[in-house]
Scaffold this active site. Sequence first.
Site, mmCIF file in Angstrom:
data_model
loop_
_atom_site.group_PDB
_atom_site.id
_atom_site.type_symbol
_atom_site.label_atom_id
_atom_site.label_comp_id
_atom_site.label_asym_id
_atom_site.label_seq_id
_atom_site.Cartn_x
_atom_site.Cartn_y
_atom_site.Cartn_z
ATOM 1 N N GLU A 1 19.505 15.557 -27.663
ATOM 2 C CA GLU A 1 19.576 14.652 -28.816
ATOM 3 C C GLU A 1 21.004 14.342 -29.238
ATOM 4 O O GLU A 1 21.307 13.245 -29.711
ATOM 5 C CB GLU A 1 18.799 15.249 -30.001
ATOM 6 C CG GLU A 1 17.306 15.420 -29.747
ATOM 7 C CD GLU A 1 16.971 16.668 -28.942
ATOM 8 O OE1 GLU A 1 17.867 17.513 -28.727
ATOM 9 O OE2 GLU A 1 15.814 16.811 -28.505
ATOM 10 N N ASP B 1 1.943 22.644 -34.962
ATOM 11 C CA ASP B 1 3.196 23.087 -34.334
ATOM 12 C C ASP B 1 3.971 24.066 -35.224
ATOM 13 O O ASP B 1 4.801 24.832 -34.742
ATOM 14 C CB ASP B 1 4.098 21.887 -33.994
ATOM 15 C CG ASP B 1 3.774 21.303 -32.625
ATOM 16 O OD1 ASP B 1 3.001 21.932 -31.878
ATOM 17 O OD2 ASP B 1 4.301 20.221 -32.308
ATOM 18 N N PHE C 1 14.849 17.079 -34.826
ATOM 19 C CA PHE C 1 15.953 17.036 -33.856
ATOM 20 C C PHE C 1 16.874 15.829 -34.092
ATOM 21 O O PHE C 1 18.063 15.900 -33.804
ATOM 22 C CB PHE C 1 15.380 17.033 -32.437
ATOM 23 C CG PHE C 1 14.284 18.052 -32.263
ATOM 24 C CD1 PHE C 1 14.513 19.377 -32.610
ATOM 25 C CD2 PHE C 1 13.015 17.698 -31.827
ATOM 26 C CE1 PHE C 1 13.499 20.323 -32.506
ATOM 27 C CE2 PHE C 1 12.003 18.638 -31.729
ATOM 28 C CZ PHE C 1 12.241 19.946 -32.063
ATOM 29 N N ARG D 1 3.250 11.905 -37.929
ATOM 30 C CA ARG D 1 2.349 12.092 -36.791
ATOM 31 C C ARG D 1 0.890 11.808 -37.177
ATOM 32 O O ARG D 1 0.113 11.330 -36.371
ATOM 33 C CB ARG D 1 2.463 13.550 -36.329
ATOM 34 C CG ARG D 1 1.463 13.954 -35.272
ATOM 35 C CD ARG D 1 1.709 15.391 -34.824
ATOM 36 N NE ARG D 1 0.764 15.771 -33.781
ATOM 37 C CZ ARG D 1 -0.399 16.360 -34.019
ATOM 38 N NH1 ARG D 1 -0.760 16.645 -35.264
ATOM 39 N NH2 ARG D 1 -1.201 16.668 -33.022
#
Lengths: 311, 282
Positions: A54, A113, A79, A163
């Site tokens: 990144e 996650d 990120f 998401r």
Amino acid sequence: MGKVATREAYGQALAEFGEKYDIVVLDADLSKSTKTDTFKKKFPDRFFNTGIAEANMMSTAAGLATCGKIVFASSFAMFAAGRAFEQVRNSICYPNLNVKIGATHAGISVGEDGATHQCLEDIGLMRTIPNMVIINPADKAESILAVEAAIKHNGPVYLRFGRLAVPEIFDRETYNFEIGKGVEIAKGSDVSIIATGLMVPTALEAAEALTKEGISARVINMATIKPIDSNIIIKAAKETGAIVTAEEHNIIGGLGSAVAEVLCENFPVPMKRVGTKDVFGQSGKPAELFEIYGLTAENIVKNVKDVLKMK
Amino acid sequence: MDKQRITELKVIAANVRKDALTAVHAAASGHPGGSLSIADVLTILYFEVMNINPENPKDPDRDRFVLSKGHCAPALYGVLAERGYFPREDMATFRKTGSYLQGHPDMKSVPGIDMSSGSLGQGVCAANGMALAGKIDSKPYRVYTILGDGELEEGQVWEAAMYAPHYKLDNLTAFVDFNGLQIDGDIAEVMSPLPIDEKFAAFGWHVIVSDAHDFEALLSAINEAKATKGKPTVIILKSIKGKGVSFMENNAAWHGAAPNDEQFQQAMEELDQELDRLKKEA
């Protein structure tokens, strides 16, 4: 209307605007998740994977922008804003280059996650960098309009997407999106709820519940966190006398902080902030996590009642 | 390159060194050691190699340069001043409040600077982006960047090292200023990036090793880089930190320290002697 994740809308927008604008898209091995693969399929010559790197992606984006390209650099918010913070600051924002950061998977709604991937600090990080514009769209239509506004804006923009599939609340044909403008989406006179991102439909739900209890709550959708729309905040403070903010972000550094700054310096009124309370998240289903961390209509209602007692 | 041209370049490089030291001395801060070690390569780039026009510094078809080791701005400003991008007298405003000559290169304020840099590791990635833009648009321009050898310790450099060969950026030439010293001392002792040549070769670069202070060798290496197709080239410059000033040479203490008045006088005298010698040679 149905439910669509704002990241899906982001991918659709890139594919759509790739026709009209000479944009270049970079991704760091997450194109299937960030949905930039939609653009990749249509414009393979203008899509470049940087691999899982990144820092390099952000500085490369800057180099492309110095040559006149409008560049979208995408990764997860953690990120994009977190790992690559310094590249965003020094390579992109200091020279004020035309790079748009499409940060997906922001907030606790990432879900299973867990904490490492649930970015609750990105607005705070990006807000402290001069030249940066921050847009946190609430739904599909607003996401698409925000992408086009970002393309037309000359300079760095941080676009925050989620998401999780979220309700569609705006009509693309009639909704007038403008960078730096909050929008009143429900009238009210006792209190104002200023919400951003996926907390906007939650705020509307809270306002409805409050109506039933005889409390008239104004709801403001604050998609642009920076530059913040001071006028609509001050107006709300003057007309309703109390403010509650709602965001899927740490209450430190995000929308709540931005609104508090405007109020304190211009027209102080009682205020409460709904958001994660300076904690890390955990694995779980988004709806369960919203309950645990207070990102619910019920909690907004409770905060409204608390703030009204302070009036 | 004929002998006369080489002498001309040596004169320019000596003046670039004087400009750089003038700036650092006036500012009472800055990075003389690494500035002196890259003065020659900057001179050949800006006076012999790069397709640039000081009258039109933003020409979209120009060659680009990124000083990835941005702390050596004094040398870059020196060469830009000598090339006519801004008045040489302004070098004395370096690092001073209100001056456009910022401590590290600022593309928004300094004419001729193609990319803001200073945070190590980022410049080479930006150079990748410029080279990629050239490929996308089928433009003939070339991109040059200079990295420090200590800078190679930044992980981001190796992200860039992976990226440039992957996208076959043969329009990119990177230099590594291999003077062997960083602030804390010998690079091999602080955190060894050695062997530099084998690392870049393993990442897919065409690797050339050159003397950093020999103009013929430099030009030959740059021409070899231009002729290399399908992959980027890195030219590892065997350089002397502090080159041109006797007491600064090969001394890490001069990485980030400004000379006092006496030291400055001595340095300028040494460079003036070099200029006198070159005048006789011409």
